[in-house]
Design an enzyme around this catalytic site. Structure first.
Site, PDB file in Angstrom:
ATOM      1  N   LYS A   1       0.838  -1.212   0.000  1.00 14.42           N
ATOM      2  CA  LYS A   1       0.000   0.000   0.000  1.00 14.42           C
ATOM      3  C   LYS A   1       0.866   1.253   0.000  1.00 14.42           C
ATOM      4  O   LYS A   1       2.073   1.188   0.247  1.00 14.42           O
ATOM      5  CB  LYS A   1      -0.920  -0.032   1.228  1.00 14.42           C
ATOM      6  CG  LYS A   1      -0.184  -0.033   2.563  1.00 14.42           C
ATOM      7  CD  LYS A   1      -1.106  -0.440   3.717  1.00 14.42           C
ATOM      8  CE  LYS A   1      -0.349  -0.413   5.047  1.00 14.42           C
ATOM      9  NZ  LYS A   1      -1.142  -0.988   6.155  1.00 14.42           N
TER      10      LYS A   1
ATOM     11  N   TYR B   1      14.892  30.661   8.820  1.00 13.49           N
ATOM     12  CA  TYR B   1      13.716  31.403   9.271  1.00 13.49           C
ATOM     13  C   TYR B   1      13.722  31.577  10.784  1.00 13.49           C
ATOM     14  O   TYR B   1      13.992  30.636  11.527  1.00 13.49           O
ATOM     15  CB  TYR B   1      12.439  30.672   8.845  1.00 13.49           C
ATOM     16  CG  TYR B   1      12.210  30.697   7.350  1.00 13.49           C
ATOM     17  CD1 TYR B   1      11.998  31.891   6.684  1.00 13.49           C
ATOM     18  CD2 TYR B   1      12.234  29.516   6.615  1.00 13.49           C
ATOM     19  CE1 TYR B   1      11.783  31.905   5.306  1.00 13.49           C
ATOM     20  CE2 TYR B   1      12.022  29.530   5.250  1.00 13.49           C
ATOM     21  CZ  TYR B   1      11.800  30.730   4.599  1.00 13.49           C
ATOM     22  OH  TYR B   1      11.604  30.742   3.246  1.00 13.49           O
TER      23      TYR B   1
HETATM   24  C1  LIG Z   1      -0.419  -1.816   6.925  1.00 15.61           C
HETATM   25  C2  LIG Z   1      -0.996  -3.122   7.355  1.00 15.61           C
HETATM   26  C3  LIG Z   1      -0.174  -4.266   7.418  1.00 15.61           C
HETATM   27  C4  LIG Z   1       1.323  -4.203   7.270  1.00 15.61           C
HETATM   28  O1  LIG Z   1       1.854  -3.709   8.487  1.00 15.61           O
HETATM   29  P1  LIG Z   1       3.433  -3.552   8.701  1.00 15.61           P
HETATM   30  O2  LIG Z   1       3.556  -3.164  10.135  1.00 15.61           O
HETATM   31  O3  LIG Z   1       3.881  -2.476   7.772  1.00 15.61           O
HETATM   32  O4  LIG Z   1       4.066  -4.853   8.401  1.00 15.61           O
HETATM   33  C5  LIG Z   1      -0.798  -5.492   7.664  1.00 15.61           C
HETATM   34  N1  LIG Z   1      -2.128  -5.574   7.883  1.00 15.61           N
HETATM   35  C6  LIG Z   1      -2.927  -4.478   7.879  1.00 15.61           C
HETATM   36  C7  LIG Z   1      -4.384  -4.638   8.158  1.00 15.61           C
HETATM   37  C8  LIG Z   1      -2.383  -3.219   7.623  1.00 15.61           C
HETATM   38  O5  LIG Z   1      -3.191  -2.140   7.645  1.00 15.61           O
END
Ligand SMILES: *Cc1c(COP(=O)(O)O)cnc(C)c1O
Length: 382
Positions: free
Chosen positions: A53, A270
């Site tokens: 993702k 800044y």
């Molecule tokens: C993002 C996510 C993962 C992966 O988690 P990591 O900690 O990056 O390995 C797995 N399951 C769900 C439901 C997630 O939202």
């Protein structure tokens, strides 16, 4: 072939290996594949999927997925429909789950792309069954049971009813998600595993999955049939507090665009939040918060600033991180490494993503997924 203008001739003669960008992101796809194999080996025979993702945690969904398919990964997880459609185009034969589930109005496109929603409500279940009925088949889906996140998924008390009402769909996975898997001693891990066991008993014969990156390393070994790491694949440390077992995947460097000498009392940036207490040499690098370097990596009383490696020496950020630039104190760095045009390391062998994150009071996940779009991106071992 047209005739080149003098400027075009100069451009054509330039060294093509030298990026014109002032920041460079290098993604080591060999290390990514090695991390996936390591996680698969730790999973006690469970299948190892991959969470890709948010554009492959900021590193590029296309390159990441192609490397993982080549390594043997068959099951991918994305957050939403659009990421799922991208994933389908990249991996025509893979199993692809969508964490959002059946978002309103998305069922037809989810089905058309052969995506499997992670269903967590009766409304989604009914929409997915209805879409399947129109297509004349039961559509595949994961059943997501909430065991403590209170974010997505059926409440555990609804698992029996979800099973009873899922005859219109084809459940291919029963899943849940840990809320504190990075803390191996957290009592909530055992409570979630027990709740998950009770829920999955209503789905006999359906493969089960609860472990993300840190879950793979829990002493309970809750691998079930499928583990679904994300962060650890990309080199993040799934065991904070212990040495990182994963190989670094992302290297980030930026180029010095300007160097100057400050007298005592001169300020930087800044609001002049940094004031030189000694004769100070500073170097300005061409990356800032628009490139994902958090403004919170600015030094503040009692708070360490971000650092970059210049000629082997760690040099702190001074002044406020700005949109396009960070200024480094390079007084003690070797002169030849701290001159205009030289590259400095922001992430790499010396500085892991967790370190930059903790200096900015955030987490490595956020640092990776906010890496900007202006870097020259190089993929090794694709
Ligand atoms: C993002 C996510 C993962 C992966 O988690 P990591 O900690 O990056 O390995 C797995 N399951 C769900 C439901 C997630 O939202």
């Amino acid at each position: 072939m047209g005739i080149l203008s003098p400027a075009e001739r100069l451009i054509a003669a330039a060294d093509p290996s030298e990026p014109v960008e002032t920041g460079a992101l290098t993604v080591d796809l060999g290390a990514l594949a090695a991390n996936w194999r390591q996680l698969a080996a730790r999973a006690d025979g469970a299948e190892c999927g991959a969470v890709v993702k948010a554009d492959g945690y900021g590193l590029g969904q296309g390159a990441v997925m192609r490397a993982l398919v080549k390594a043997g990964c068959r099951t991918f997880f994305v957050a939403n429909l659009l990421e799922g459609e991208t994933a389908r185009a990249l991996a025509p034969d893979a199993v692809i789950y969508v964490f959002d589930g059946v978002a309103p109005g998305c069922a037809p496109r989810l089905a058309a792309a052969g995506l499997r929603p992670c269903i967590g409500s009766f409304a989604e279940l009914e929409e997915w069954a209805a879409t399947g009925a129109l297509l004349g088949r039961r559509l595949e889906a994961a059943i997501h049971v909430d065991t403590g996140m209170n974010r997505l998924g059926f409440p555990p008390g609804d698992a029996a009813e979800a099973a009873a009402r899922s005859s219109g769909v084809a459940p291919t996975l029963i899943m849940s998600h840990f809320l504190s898997a990075q803390l191996p001693d957290a009592p909530v891990n055992d409570r979630q595993i027990a709740a998950f066991d009770a829920a999955r008993a209503h789905f006999p014969g359906v493969p089960a999955s609860i472990a993300a990156s840190s879950g793979v390393f829990l002493p309970q070994r809750p691998h079930f049939n499928l583990v679904r790491p994300g962060y650890a694949l990309y080199g993040g440390n799934p065991t904070p507090g212990a040495a990182n077992p994963m190989r670094p995947v992302a290297r980030l460097s930026a180029r010095i665009v300007s160097v100057r000498d400050l007298a005592v009392g001169d300020t930087v940036g800044y609001d002049g939040v940094f004031m030189a207490q000694r004769p100070t040499r500073v170097a300005t690098i061409g990356a800032g918060y628009a490139d994902g370097l958090p403004i919170s990596a600015t030094a503040a009383p009692g708070k360490a600033a971000g650092e970059a490696v210049v000629g082997g020496l760690r040099c702190p950020f001074v002044g406020r991180v700005s949109m396009d630039y960070v200024v480094l104190d390079v007084t003690d760095a070797p002169r030849e490494a701290a001159q205009r045009g030289a590259w400095v390391e922001l992430l790499g062998d010396m500085i892991e993503v967790e370190e930059l994150a903790s200096r900015a009071r955030t987490i490595g996940y956020e640092v990776l997924t906010r890496l900007g779009r202006r870097y020259a991106r190089r993929y090794l071992g694709g």
